[in-house]
Design a protein around this motif. Structure first.
Motif, PDB file in Angstrom:
ATOM      1  N   ILE A 194      41.315  49.327  38.852  1.00  0.00           N
ATOM      2  CA  ILE A 194      41.790  47.948  38.983  1.00  0.00           C
ATOM      3  C   ILE A 194      40.567  47.105  39.289  1.00  0.00           C
ATOM      4  CG2 ILE A 194      43.200  46.345  40.330  1.00  0.00           C
ATOM      5  CD1 ILE A 194      45.028  48.768  40.963  1.00  0.00           C
ATOM      6  N   GLU A 195      40.412  46.021  38.557  1.00  0.00           N
ATOM      7  CA  GLU A 195      39.250  45.145  38.723  1.00  0.00           C
ATOM      8  C   GLU A 195      39.736  43.760  39.135  1.00  0.00           C
ATOM      9  OE1 GLU A 195      35.588  45.357  36.018  1.00  0.00           O
ATOM     10  OE2 GLU A 195      36.798  43.741  35.161  1.00  0.00           O
ATOM     11  N   LEU A 233      33.076  41.018  42.972  1.00  0.00           N
ATOM     12  CA  LEU A 233      33.811  41.833  42.019  1.00  0.00           C
ATOM     13  C   LEU A 233      34.195  43.112  42.752  1.00  0.00           C
ATOM     14  CD1 LEU A 233      34.750  42.724  39.161  1.00  0.00           C
ATOM     15  CD2 LEU A 233      32.462  43.653  38.859  1.00  0.00           C
ATOM     16  N   LEU A 234      35.491  43.430  42.749  1.00  0.00           N
ATOM     17  CA  LEU A 234      36.005  44.610  43.435  1.00  0.00           C
ATOM     18  C   LEU A 234      36.634  45.536  42.404  1.00  0.00           C
ATOM     19  CD1 LEU A 234      36.896  46.199  46.008  1.00  0.00           C
ATOM     20  CD2 LEU A 234      38.952  44.779  45.985  1.00  0.00           C
ATOM     21  N   PRO A 293      28.209  32.577  35.623  1.00  0.00           N
ATOM     22  CA  PRO A 293      29.384  33.434  35.503  1.00  0.00           C
ATOM     23  C   PRO A 293      30.660  32.804  36.049  1.00  0.00           C
ATOM     24  CG  PRO A 293      27.527  34.720  36.222  1.00  0.00           C
ATOM     25  CD  PRO A 293      27.092  33.272  36.207  1.00  0.00           C
ATOM     26  N   SER A 294      30.562  32.005  37.116  1.00  0.00           N
ATOM     27  CA  SER A 294      31.778  31.419  37.678  1.00  0.00           C
ATOM     28  C   SER A 294      32.371  30.351  36.771  1.00  0.00           C
ATOM     29  CB  SER A 294      31.498  30.824  39.067  1.00  0.00           C
ATOM     30  OG  SER A 294      30.533  29.795  38.961  1.00  0.00           O
ATOM     31  N   ALA A 295      31.556  29.835  35.824  1.00  0.00           N
ATOM     32  CA  ALA A 295      32.064  28.816  34.908  1.00  0.00           C
ATOM     33  C   ALA A 295      32.682  29.445  33.663  1.00  0.00           C
ATOM     34  CB  ALA A 295      30.927  27.881  34.500  1.00  0.00           C
ATOM     35  N   ILE A 296      32.539  30.742  33.483  1.00  0.00           N
ATOM     36  CA  ILE A 296      33.038  31.432  32.294  1.00  0.00           C
ATOM     37  C   ILE A 296      34.279  32.227  32.662  1.00  0.00           C
ATOM     38  CG2 ILE A 296      32.500  33.145  30.533  1.00  0.00           C
ATOM     39  CD1 ILE A 296      29.539  32.440  30.986  1.00  0.00           C
ATOM     40  N   ARG A 297      35.339  32.030  31.924  1.00  0.00           N
ATOM     41  CA  ARG A 297      36.559  32.776  32.155  1.00  0.00           C
ATOM     42  C   ARG A 297      36.796  33.705  30.972  1.00  0.00           C
ATOM     43  NH1 ARG A 297      42.239  31.179  34.547  1.00  0.00           N
ATOM     44  NH2 ARG A 297      43.361  32.999  33.886  1.00  0.00           N
ATOM     45  N   ARG A 298      36.687  34.995  31.224  1.00  0.00           N
ATOM     46  CA  ARG A 298      36.923  35.994  30.178  1.00  0.00           C
ATOM     47  C   ARG A 298      38.062  36.901  30.613  1.00  0.00           C
ATOM     48  NH1 ARG A 298      31.153  37.813  30.614  1.00  0.00           N
ATOM     49  NH2 ARG A 298      30.106  35.880  30.242  1.00  0.00           N
ATOM     50  N   CYS A 299      39.107  36.950  29.841  1.00  0.00           N
ATOM     51  CA  CYS A 299      40.247  37.837  30.166  1.00  0.00           C
ATOM     52  C   CYS A 299      40.528  38.770  29.012  1.00  0.00           C
ATOM     53  CB  CYS A 299      41.498  37.021  30.472  1.00  0.00           C
ATOM     54  SG  CYS A 299      41.326  36.048  31.971  1.00  0.00           S
ATOM     55  N   LEU A 351      44.074  46.211  35.052  1.00  0.00           N
ATOM     56  CA  LEU A 351      43.696  47.595  34.827  1.00  0.00           C
ATOM     57  C   LEU A 351      42.656  47.635  33.720  1.00  0.00           C
ATOM     58  CD1 LEU A 351      47.174  49.333  34.925  1.00  0.00           C
ATOM     59  CD2 LEU A 351      45.363  49.526  36.620  1.00  0.00           C
ATOM     60  N   VAL A 352      41.529  48.296  33.980  1.00  0.00           N
ATOM     61  CA  VAL A 352      40.458  48.425  32.993  1.00  0.00           C
ATOM     62  C   VAL A 352      39.899  49.847  33.077  1.00  0.00           C
ATOM     63  CG1 VAL A 352      39.819  45.982  33.053  1.00  0.00           C
ATOM     64  CG2 VAL A 352      38.703  47.582  34.603  1.00  0.00           C
TER      65      VAL A 352
END
Length: 95
Positions: free
Chosen positions: A18-19, A34-35, A89-95, A9-10
């Motif tokens: 929801i992302e 990205l949905l 972008p696919s190599a970066i994980r941002r949560c 949720l963002v």
């Protein structure tokens, strides 16, 4: 996509949603998406959602080897593009 953040949720543009990040495969190649889903204010069902945005990018074309493309890029620029590939972008994980 298990390598990325789980759906969450963002708030985007002042709208709660929801992302989720996805990977997909078609006849011509592979890509990422990205949905964003938002609540339907008119729906009676509590969990009703509308697709708000869907962004897609094709990362790889079938039958077009990356090594051949890298050789062309190196011939033109003198660079292999290794630094760029490490920060995609696919190599970066941002949560």
């Amino acid at each position: 996509d298990p390598a990325r953040c789980a759906p969450r949720l963002v708030e985007r543009a002042g709208t709660p949603c929801i992302e989720a990040f996805l990977r997909f495969e078609t006849k011509v190649g592979r890509g990422e998406a990205l949905l964003r889903l938002r609540r339907d204010g008119k729906a009676k069902a509590r969990a009703a959602a509308l697709a708000w945005s869907l962004l897609t990018a094709l990362d790889e074309l079938r039958d077009h080897e990356e090594a051949a493309l890298r050789a062309i890029s190196t011939a033109r620029t003198g660079s292999t593009g290794a630094a760029r590939r490490r920060t995609t972008p696919s190599a970066i994980r941002r949560c």
